[in-house]
Write an enzyme that holds these catalytic residues in place. Structure first.
Site, PDB file in Angstrom:
ATOM      1  N   TYR A  51      20.152  95.901   6.200  1.00 17.97           N
ATOM      2  CA  TYR A  51      20.119  97.273   6.731  1.00 17.97           C
ATOM      3  C   TYR A  51      18.689  97.634   7.092  1.00 17.97           C
ATOM      4  O   TYR A  51      17.755  97.334   6.339  1.00 17.97           O
ATOM      5  CB  TYR A  51      20.639  98.278   5.687  1.00 17.97           C
ATOM      6  N   GLU A  53      17.825 100.892   9.127  1.00 17.33           N
ATOM      7  CA  GLU A  53      17.805 102.135   9.922  1.00 17.33           C
ATOM      8  C   GLU A  53      16.368 102.555  10.184  1.00 17.33           C
ATOM      9  O   GLU A  53      15.519 102.491   9.297  1.00 17.33           O
ATOM     10  CB  GLU A  53      18.527 103.254   9.167  1.00 17.33           C
ATOM     11  N   ASP A 206      21.386 100.849  35.951  1.00 13.71           N
ATOM     12  CA  ASP A 206      22.144 100.078  34.968  1.00 13.71           C
ATOM     13  C   ASP A 206      22.300  98.675  35.556  1.00 13.71           C
ATOM     14  O   ASP A 206      23.170  98.430  36.390  1.00 13.71           O
ATOM     15  CB  ASP A 206      23.508 100.736  34.730  1.00 13.71           C
ATOM     16  N   THR A 232      23.093  95.265  29.635  1.00 17.23           N
ATOM     17  CA  THR A 232      23.676  94.454  28.563  1.00 17.23           C
ATOM     18  C   THR A 232      22.873  93.159  28.554  1.00 17.23           C
ATOM     19  O   THR A 232      22.134  92.869  29.500  1.00 17.23           O
ATOM     20  CB  THR A 232      25.154  94.119  28.828  1.00 17.23           C
ATOM     21  N   LYS A 235      25.662  89.156  30.017  1.00  9.29           N
ATOM     22  CA  LYS A 235      26.306  88.764  31.289  1.00  9.29           C
ATOM     23  C   LYS A 235      25.428  87.700  31.956  1.00  9.29           C
ATOM     24  O   LYS A 235      25.291  86.624  31.391  1.00  9.29           O
ATOM     25  CB  LYS A 235      26.530  90.005  32.145  1.00  9.29           C
ATOM     26  N   ARG A 241      25.916  89.587  22.711  1.00  3.85           N
ATOM     27  CA  ARG A 241      26.621  90.807  23.137  1.00  3.85           C
ATOM     28  C   ARG A 241      25.845  92.009  22.598  1.00  3.85           C
ATOM     29  O   ARG A 241      25.922  92.329  21.407  1.00  3.85           O
ATOM     30  CB  ARG A 241      28.032  90.748  22.559  1.00  3.85           C
TER      31      ARG A 241
END
Ligand code: PLP
Length: 441
Positions: A51, A53, A206, A232, A235, A241
């Site tokens: 973790y 954050e 984008d 992203t 691709k 991902r």
């Protein structure tokens, strides 16, 4: 420690079947690719346990000294990959994927019910660019913001910039999105910039679909013109991902009295990603991003992207030579939008028939389609096949398979050409370079 096969053989078996499916078929979904073994290693590493954050140096949990190093590495490599100066651009590598990245960018710069304009979904845009139907607000973007999509010219399939400019003057959006999920031509970022300047809107590019092509300098980069660039990483970029947001820092504009107006995107976008929308970042994915960025800076990657476009052009030519109508008459990128009506099939049926013979693609609206629910085309992409080593000459065979499948239907192809498809894949598997790639799958 038990392996997956020992601990959960039922699931392990399904994964093996999926691996076989990926190996045996021709993967032509334009948004998919085969990531490297190196990226897969990061994804399946101990980083998934942690973790963290917050951001490097400012975490809400202890034990993050190595996680900080990984996130900083991903950031530095991201800026380096796209030739960006750290005094001009910042980057957030925490978005879980492309849709959360876009929502975070909007959340950072807009207030609820501010106005956005993106390319309409049936015209090649993405859901997150503000899609809605007459009956329903489909995407969160159209639920939380007021969306007025722009369109392509139904005759040419090219974005109608004149109409976009006119609509923007009336609608006065706070943000215009230049990005595509199914559009085979280059975007005119300078034109988008001009329209944004005229109406006082942010320009968000984008580049999810084309990020690999941009990184390899095969198509123009949006960074010269945009205020924000989202992408992203899975691709054409061939990474894990995940999603990434680049944002401008420094001077935004200069007032007539010489006073400089500074960008304040860094804090707003970082805040939007965490804590507004997300919790702990997926550190295994961020490590995968770092590796993908490194790989994308290599000469091999440039060669790969050159081949992706060559293959798409060869695919396009092959289909046109056989009498198919291709939207916009060609392609400049990694995808081709094919009108399948001449075969008597709808897009949905064509997708099914192709799936029957092991060719994965997706149905898509073509310019001028009356109904988005019953599209007349299919979208075909070359990134994944190119990763498997296919060249232009192989596209002739791929076109022949597609044509045979569409013309004579799934059963006839299975009887006549189906085995050929498997043999062909086997030949490919014997190629040492491809063998290596497949063993990494
Ligand atoms: N933006 C564009 C242009 C896309 O094509 C996609 C996905 O296809 C996304 C954003 C969303 O990415 P994800 O599916 O990772 O949420």
């Amino acid at each position: 420690q038990a392996t997956l096969k020992q601990s959960d053989p039922e699931l392990a078996d399904i994964i093996i079947k999926e691996k076989e499916r990926q190996r045996e078929g021709l993967e032509m979904i334009a948004s998919e690719n085969f990531t490297s073994l190196a990226v897969l290693e990061s994804l399946g590493s101990c980083l998934t346990n942690k973790y963290s954050e917050g951001y490097p140096g400012k975490r809400y949990y202890g034990g993050n000294q190595f996680i900080d190093q990984i996130e900083c590495l991903a950031q530095t490599r991201g800026l380096h990959l796209f030739n960006l100066d750290a005094s001009e651009w910042g980057v957030n590598v925490q978005p879980y994927s492309g849709s959360p990245a876009n929502l975070a960018a909007y959340t950072g710069v807009l207030r609820p019910h501010d106005r956005i304009m993106g390319l309409d979904l049936p015209d090649g845009g993405h859901l997150t660019h503000g899609f809605f139907t007459p009956n329903k607000k489909i995407s969160a973007t159209s639920i939380f913001f007021e969306s007025m999509p722009y369109k392509v010219n139904p005759e040419t399939g090219i974005i109608d910039y004149e109409k976009l400019a006119e609509a923007a003057r009336n609608f006065r959006p706070q943000i215009i999105i230049a990005g595509i999920s199914c559009y085979s031509r280059l975007l005119d970022y300078a034109r988008f910039r001009k329209i944004c300047d005229e109406v006082g809107a942010y320009l968000m590019a984008d580049m999810a679909h084309v990020a690999g092509l941009v990184a390899a300098e095969q198509i123009p980069s949006p960074f010269e013109y945009a205020d924000i660039v989202t992408t992203t990483t899975h691709k054409t970029l061939r990474g894990p991902r995940a999603g990434v947001i680049f944002f401008r820092k420094g001077v935004r504009s200069t007032k007539p009295n010489g006073e400089k107006v500074m960008y304040d995107l860094e804090e707003r976008i970082n805040q939007a990603v965490f804590p507004a929308l997300q919790g702990g970042p997926h550190n295994n994915a961020i490590a995968g991003i770092a590796t993908a960025f490194k790989q994308a800076k290599s000469p091999e990657f440039k060669g790969y992207q050159t081949q992706v476009i060559k293959n798409a052009k060869a695919l396009c030519k092959g289909l046109i030579d056989l009498g198919y109508t291709v939207a916009t008459g060609g392609t400049d990128v990694h995808l081709v939008l094919v009108d399948v009506r001449k075969t008597g099939l709808t897009g949905a049926k064509a997708e099914l028939v192709l799936e029957e013979v092991g060719i994965a693609c997706n149905k898509n609206t073509v310019p001028g389609d009356k109904s988005a629910l019953n599209p007349s085309g299919i979208r075909l992409g070359t990134p994944a096949l190119t990763t498997r080593g296919l060249l232009e000459k192989d596209m002739e065979q791929v076109v022949a398979f597609i044509d045979a499948a569409l013309k004579i239907g799934a059963d006839a192809v299975k009887a006549a050409g189906g085995p050929k498809l498997v043999d062909y894949t086997k030949t490919l598997n014997e190629n040492p370079a491809i063998k290596q790639q497949l063993s990494e799958l």
